[in-house]
Design an enzyme around this catalytic site. Structure first.
Site, PDB file in Angstrom:
ATOM      1  N   PRO A  50       0.799  -1.235   0.000  1.00  0.00           N
ATOM      2  CA  PRO A  50       0.000   0.000   0.000  1.00  0.00           C
ATOM      3  C   PRO A  50       0.829   1.282   0.000  1.00  0.00           C
ATOM      4  CG  PRO A  50       0.191  -0.828   2.222  1.00  0.00           C
ATOM      5  CD  PRO A  50       0.976  -1.788   1.360  1.00  0.00           C
ATOM      6  N   ASP A  51       2.065   1.233  -0.486  1.00  0.00           N
ATOM      7  CA  ASP A  51       2.979   2.367  -0.367  1.00  0.00           C
ATOM      8  C   ASP A  51       2.407   3.668  -0.936  1.00  0.00           C
ATOM      9  OD1 ASP A  51       4.337  -0.317  -0.886  1.00  0.00           O
ATOM     10  OD2 ASP A  51       5.945   0.786   0.099  1.00  0.00           O
ATOM     11  N   HIS A  52       1.999   3.640  -2.212  1.00  0.00           N
ATOM     12  CA  HIS A  52       1.472   4.852  -2.833  1.00  0.00           C
ATOM     13  C   HIS A  52       0.163   5.280  -2.169  1.00  0.00           C
ATOM     14  CE1 HIS A  52       4.327   5.110  -6.204  1.00  0.00           C
ATOM     15  NE2 HIS A  52       4.336   3.793  -6.152  1.00  0.00           N
ATOM     16  N   ALA A  53      -0.679   4.306  -1.856  1.00  0.00           N
ATOM     17  CA  ALA A  53      -1.959   4.620  -1.214  1.00  0.00           C
ATOM     18  C   ALA A  53      -1.736   5.309   0.127  1.00  0.00           C
ATOM     19  CB  ALA A  53      -2.784   3.345  -1.040  1.00  0.00           C
ATOM     20  N   ALA A  71       0.892   6.958   1.049  1.00  0.00           N
ATOM     21  CA  ALA A  71       1.472   8.287   0.822  1.00  0.00           C
ATOM     22  C   ALA A  71       0.389   9.314   0.538  1.00  0.00           C
ATOM     23  CB  ALA A  71       2.468   8.223  -0.341  1.00  0.00           C
TER      24      ALA A  71
END
Length: 800
Positions: free
Chosen positions: A561-564, A566
């Site tokens: 879920p890195d981009h989410a 962020a």
């Protein structure tokens, strides 16, 4: 938290949405905004949609919790005047009707904003107000296919695999909230409101697992458009290994971690070559490592492996199930779920929000409203005070703000990048001794591809915070800073003497974001956290699986879920800035990637608590109607996603494939009947679609008003006509790269806020001297002395 202690206290949002768009308002409501849901007399459609429990639509319950509710029939004059009166005293208006619908009724955004010049209006549609796909039908599967995510999801050698739940549109909804908050912040600083054209498709392309975004180690530093077709075998990067009671997932990033692993498994001779200390050496020789690990873990439980690996500093996480997560001590201690009334007389476990402010959770407070429940209450309220709208101020909403960015890898970089795109001065504070993992593909005089995409528009300050002098310099920078971003292991800032209490002493207005994998509290908080391990630990990997194969896990190529997370962090920062305008005080924000996953699977977790056993791997078939799934087309790795949702869709499909006779058969007259005959209907659709290319299938089905999308590959996005028409790809001219890098824009098409600038990402320490002179008033001699002492760092000179 009580409503009046949340950052968006005093912000009024009129929410005339439903479906995926409803979660944008829910995010704002969680953060304390007074969100008023406007429904037609028959109620929102999601009240009647599946999944249901005791007559309650669970998607409605999760999308519209924490809101108040009124009814307005905008097909009549009285209802239109009710809507306009509501927006007269609002800060934000969200709507998700077809393009031009409200304007045709005389309640379009121009009229609203002429009555209330500070109003921010966000139109949220599947594909936006403009572009060749504007009138396309969409679904979660269609978004996954058209965004290129689908072709990167699934087990090696298998067909593509849809991600579980509604991760695509949930992530997009958070970015809608971020865009609205940017415009609202700009207006509340004395500017005018704005109009936002928000395309869920654009945002899925940008946010979920972007093909032209930062990818950490998932692509070994290479552009995704160079990736081979199909689902290649990349299981060596984040390997999943069976053990005595299930599976664990591991990621050995550094030489130090490998040495600890090598010692733990008994220092086998066949793995003693120094090449194994290099990450790419391990990737290329996983076939030699794997049998040793398999044998070593075979008689050990997940708990034993994870406990010992944590002691040794090795990143290993268990593959948990949804049931195990709901029952875990860590989740209970963190209050990640609320056990509450989610609909009248219906109690369930519901994810308790994305964020913490000041150590208190900003999550579920009360159930979604009954139809028109608060109409009388709102009519009896006094008018809200008017805010000034003197002019428009700086073009970019975050201009004049300074960010000290300590973030690393994907989630850290992307949070700061989002703020830099909107005008903030973002200073990346870094050093070579504890190198940002995303810099591993940097070369002499060249910033790596992935790092460049995640760190554009920033400046780099080479500063060693593990020295007393470095800590003192950082403290001086905090005096004039607005925001500090971190995603260190919990407790690191405190160990450096730079915890929130210290930062607040220096600057009471500072906003601190502490992002972590599993949260700053709870028994799992000190575990090492990378996105793949988060997915494993919270149960997502066990859901992201081909259901016909116990070990057919399909998330190996995924950056989530890195981009989410962020996007959640960036939105939280702007909410805290809005609060600071009101209170003059800063804020401490806690963000756990774990709880981003929970919140984005909110409906599915609620259903699991009410109907145990439903949150399992479901594959590609639509659960509640048929035919729906992924169908093979003509060409290499060629597929098309098709979704039928309701009797009208079914009739449209039957007509489009020249089988109107099917629509007349009683056994197919209902969704339940079609699901019962799924195999027969899938075979009919597969036979029709097989001779077509994915784009041909998409175009024919969409022309017949059927939701369909070609499963495109990343390179296809470069020529996608809709993205081109909406200017969603820009060119980043990065020194050291012969050609400009394709970079995604976003988060919305604003009327008053310009598209992001695309300035190159910095080399490590490239701005050290300039920043020390500008911000710290250090002399050249002082700077030279600190460089010699290892406190400051500058760009390394090219060899040769």
């Amino acid at each position: 938290m009580p409503d009046n202690s949340l950052p968006l206290t005093g912000v009024r949002v009129i929410d005339f949405t439903d479906g995926a768009a409803g979660f944008a308002g829910r995010f704002l409501a969680d953060l304390g905004a007074d969100v008023v849901l406007v429904e037609p007399p028959e109620g929102a459609a999601s009240r009647r949609e599946q999944p249901q429990h005791d007559g309650h639509g669970l998607r409605f319950a999760t999308a519209h919790a924490n809101k108040r509710g009124v009814v307005a029939d905008v097909t009549i004059a009285e209802g239109r005047e009710t809507l306009l009166c509501l927006t007269d005293s609002a800060d934000i208006f969200l709507e998700s009707h077809p393009a031009g619908h409200l304007a045709a009724l005389g309640v379009g955004q121009e009229i609203m904003r002429s009555r209330n010049p500070r109003l921010v209006v966000a139109s949220i549609t599947d594909f936006g107000q403009t572009g060749p796909y504007r009138d396309y039908r969409a679904s979660e599967a269609v978004f996954a296919a058209l965004s290129s995510l689908l072709t990167r999801s699934g087990a090696p050698g298998r067909e593509p695999l849809l991600p579980p739940g509604h991760l695509a549109t949930q992530t997009a909804a958070v970015d809608v909230a971020y865009a609205a908050l940017l415009a609202c912040f700009k207006a509340q600083r004395g500017g005018l409101g704005d109009y936002l054209d928000c395309s869920l498709f654009d945002l899925v392309v940008q946010d979920l697992d972007p093909g032209f975004g930062m990818a950490g180690t998932a692509t070994m530093g290479q552009p995704l458009y160079n990736a081979p077709l199909g689902r290649p075998d990349v299981r060596m990067m984040y390997p999943i290994v069976p053990c005595a009671d299930g599976h664990v997932r591991m990621f050995i990033a550094s030489a130090k971690q490998w040495r600890a692993m090598f010692s733990w498994i008994g220092e086998p001779e066949e793995l003693s070559d120094p090449m194994f200390e290099h990450i790419f050496g391990r990737f290329m020789n996983w076939s030699k490592i794997q049998p040793v690990i398999l044998d070593f873990f075979a008689d050990k439980t997940r708990a034993e492996i994870v406990s010992r690996s944590s002691e040794l500093g090795i990143a290993i996480g268990p593959l948990n199930t949804a049931h195990e997560i709901l029952a875990s001590d860590h989740v209970r201690e963190r209050n990640s779920f609320a056990h509450a009334e989610i609909a009248p007389r219906l109690h369930a476990a519901i994810p308790n929000g994305y964020l913490e402010f000041g150590g208190q959770r900003a999550g579920f407070r009360h159930r979604a409203p009954e139809l028109g429940e608060h109409t009388a209450e709102l009519h009896g309220e006094p008018p809200r005070p008017e805010h000034r709208a003197d002019g428009d101020g700086p073009a970019r909403p975050l201009a004049g703000l300074r960010v000290l960015d300590l973030g690393v890898i994907v989630v850290g970089a992307e949070t700061g990048r989002s703020l830099a795109d909107q005008g903030a001065e973002v200073i990346k504070v870094e050093n070579r001794e504890f190198l940002d993992g995303a810099r591993q593909t940097d070369g002499p005089g060249k910033v790596g591809y992935s790092f460049a995409l995640g760190n554009r528009n920033k400046r780099s300050l080479g500063l060693n915070l593990r020295t007393a002098a470095g800590q003192e310099l950082f403290a001086r920078l905090v005096i004039e800073a607005d925001i500090v971003l971190t995603n260190f292991k919990p407790g690191t800032l405190e160990a450096l003497g730079l915890g929130y209490e210290r930062l607040r002493e220096i600057n009471p207005r500072v906003v601190l974001v502490e992002s972590s994998a599993l949260g700053n509290t709870g028994p799992w908080s000190k575990r090492m956290g990378y996105g793949p391990l988060v997915r494993a630990t919270v149960g997502l990997t066990t859901l992201w699986r081909h259901p016909d194969t116990p070990d057919g896990f399909g998330d190996d190529q995924t950056v989530y879920p890195d981009h989410a997370a962020a996007r959640v962090g960036a939105a939280a920062v702007v909410a805290a800035l809005i609060e600071r305008e009101r209170t003059g005080r800063g804020q401490r924000i806690g963000l756990a990637q774990m709880e981003t996953v929970f919140s984005q699977l909110a409906t599915e977790y609620v259903r699991e608590s009410l109907q145990p056993g439903t949150l399992v791997a479901k594959g590609n078939s639509g659960e509640f109607d048929a035919p729906s799934g992924i169908y093979t087309c003509t060409g290499e790795d060629a597929y098309c996603a098709v979704t039928v949702d309701g009797d009208e869709d079914w009739a449209n499909l039957a007509k489009t494939i020249a089988r109107p006779d099917l629509a007349e058969k009683p056994e197919y007259a209902t969704a339940a009947g079609r699901v019962a005959h799924r195999d027969d209907l899938d075979a009919v659709l597969q036979e029709w679609i097989a001779p077509l290319s994915p784009r041909e299938a998409q175009q024919r089905l969409q022309a017949g008003k059927v939701a369909a999308g070609a499963a495109v590959h990343v390179k296809d996005l470069l020529t996608d006509p809709h993205l081109a028409a909406r200017h969603q790809l820009g060119e980043l001219r990065q020194p050291g790269h012969e050609q400009p890098l394709e970079a995604l824009m976003g988060p919305a098409l604003f009327e008053r806020i310009p598209a992001p600038e695309l300035r190159p990402a910095p080399a490590l320490g490239s701005d050290t001297v300039e920043l020390c002179g500008e911000l710290l008033s250090l002399s050249e001699a002082d700077i030279d002395e600190l460089i010699c002492a290892g406190v400051l760092e500058i760009v390394e000179a090219k060899s040769g």
